[in-house]
Design an enzyme around this catalytic site. Structure first.
Site, PDB file in Angstrom:
ATOM      1  N   ARG A   1       7.388   8.093   7.577  1.00 32.89           N
ATOM      2  CA  ARG A   1       6.636   9.673   7.636  1.00 32.89           C
ATOM      3  C   ARG A   1       7.012   9.860   9.293  1.00 32.89           C
ATOM      4  NH1 ARG A   1       1.114   9.495   5.192  1.00 32.89           N
ATOM      5  NH2 ARG A   1       1.036  11.658   6.161  1.00 32.89           N
TER       6      ARG A   1
ATOM      7  N   TYR B   1      12.493   3.555   0.068  1.00 32.19           N
ATOM      8  CA  TYR B   1      11.616   4.890   0.045  1.00 32.19           C
ATOM      9  C   TYR B   1      12.786   5.954   0.197  1.00 32.19           C
ATOM     10  CZ  TYR B   1       7.059   2.811   1.047  1.00 32.19           C
ATOM     11  OH  TYR B   1       5.831   2.001   0.979  1.00 32.19           O
TER      12      TYR B   1
ATOM     13  N   ASP C   1       0.174   5.438   0.976  1.00 27.84           N
ATOM     14  CA  ASP C   1      -0.914   6.376   1.469  1.00 27.84           C
ATOM     15  C   ASP C   1      -1.098   7.397   0.490  1.00 27.84           C
ATOM     16  OD1 ASP C   1      -0.516   5.600   3.967  1.00 27.84           O
ATOM     17  OD2 ASP C   1       0.712   6.857   4.778  1.00 27.84           O
TER      18      ASP C   1
ATOM     19  N   ARG D   1       0.805  -1.324  -0.044  1.00 25.20           N
ATOM     20  CA  ARG D   1       0.053  -0.040  -0.062  1.00 25.20           C
ATOM     21  C   ARG D   1       0.945   1.220  -0.050  1.00 25.20           C
ATOM     22  NH1 ARG D   1      -5.103  -0.598   4.081  1.00 25.20           N
ATOM     23  NH2 ARG D   1      -5.938  -2.754   2.902  1.00 25.20           N
TER      24      ARG D   1
END
Lengths: 254, 254
Positions: free
Chosen positions: A207, A120, A61, A59
């Site tokens: 995050r 990421y 966001d 997934r």
């Protein structure tokens, strides 16, 4: 060939995608807006006349971007990968998704379960002025950040840890224990980059890590404060969640 | 202090700006849409209550971006530069303009006439797939381009030449002769960058140069074809005008 007991034999295809996450509710189909998965499934139906599910590597966001996201799907009919790629790029318009590559892969390839490592990138524009050419592509952060100090604190996260401090309360993972293979920050002019790599991540983990590292970068926290927050295994001891718009799914290794 | 015979003494300020050219008709005020100059003059009027003209370092076409554009204006009342910068950033919203710096400068500074050298960057995304995260920020070009060959041809443009082959028919410059101080191309992954520097440029000169260089990059033209085009001093012998969205005003030296 994949054997599907209901429908017969299938051919498996791998997709490599770039997308701008701004207009999407995220990768996964949801009932509150448009998802990347849904746009791709609709384009595939138009182009192949086959109703197929697109399985993503994980997934993302709402608002999170992707540079080399990987997904797979199965088709009954054989398709020319090059033509399929061109058709899909035309059909997903005007949504900001680019299909970089379509490849035939073996039956045992699974975008999610075959993944060995995901990475990421997070981008902070460290300027007093607003992000203009980088609008929706970075987190604009006005206070000066010390990248060396952020890096020193970040190195505490390398390896296997209980990441509860950086885990969203909505996270559905069974365990808060994850192994971080890489975490590294550097500055190029006004932009601070963070790259992280792991087999998998908790919800909002990246995050929450970068949000907490800004406390160190602006001098509010020491490296030891950061260590104590990690060791507390308690989300309320961590820093803020950085905005989605600065986050990019980079790539996945199989 | 600047003496203005009509209104008395003025203080001169220098602005450094970033802007996304997409929604603008260009730098200069025009009657067919919104210009960067007009947005700034309106913001200055709101914030200082003074009607002032903003002088840019040069025109930019509709859709062309800027990284460190410079302009100047005069005010009767002294202003705190830091506060003025913050106010202007708030007032130009939602237009994609960032005021990076406001500085008091001496009376003899002129954004346009004091400039010794200006530079531009052009970005080509050399991929088969569309530009998504770089939408409106690059020229997406599908055919593979050989950057080394483009560089070899580009080097013919260094120094003083009659640039008529790369000059738009609407160009208002008195002479087609310009001196190119730098022209250099390089590739970073999927993006090809071109940097050019000169005291000043002809209308569409940079876009016509890069457009013509793609003919060399894709193998349609040799370096010698490019030389002949330059020597013809004839716009009809040049290649296409590259789109505005790939062009960035980089900076200006005083």
């Amino acid at each position: 060939m994949v054997l599907n007991s209901k429908k017969g034999l299938y051919l498996r295809y791998k997709l490599t995608l770039e997308y701008d996450g701004t207009p999407f509710v995220g990768w996964q189909v949801q009932n509150n807006g448009v998802s990347v998965q849904q746009v791709l499934e609709k384009a595939l139906l138009t182009c192949t006349k086959e109703q197929t599910l697109v399985y993503g590597t994980g997934r993302t966001d709402a608002g999170v971007h992707a540079l080399d996201y990987v997904a797979h799907f199965d088709l009954k009919e054989e398709c020319d990968s090059y033509k399929l790629c061109a058709s899909l790029n035309a059909l997903v318009r005007p949504y900001p998704i680019a299909i970089k590559k379509v490849e035939r892969v073996s039956d045992d390839f699974h975008a999610r379960f075959s993944a060995r490592q995901r990475s990421y990138i997070y981008k902070i524009q460290n300027t007093r002025w607003p992000a203009v050419l980088n609008m929706n592509r970075v987190w604009q952060y006005s206070l000066p950040l010390n990248v060396d100090k952020m890096n020193e604190a970040a190195s505490l996260l390398l390896g296997k840890h209980d990441f509860s401090t950086f885990r969203d309360s909505q996270c559905q993972a069974k365990s808060p224990v994850k192994t971080l293979d890489e975490i590294r920050l550097w500055r190029e002019e006004d932009i601070i980059y963070m790259r992280v790599a792991a087999r998998s991540f908790l919800h909002h983990q990246v995050r929450n890590i970068i949000g907490t590292l800004t406390l160190v970068g602006k001098g509010k926290w020491t490296r030891d404060d950061f260590r104590q927050a990690l060791e507390a295994c308690d989300r309320t001891k961590g820093g803020p969640t950085a905005p989605a718009m600065g986050l990019y799914f980079e790539k996945v290794m199989y």
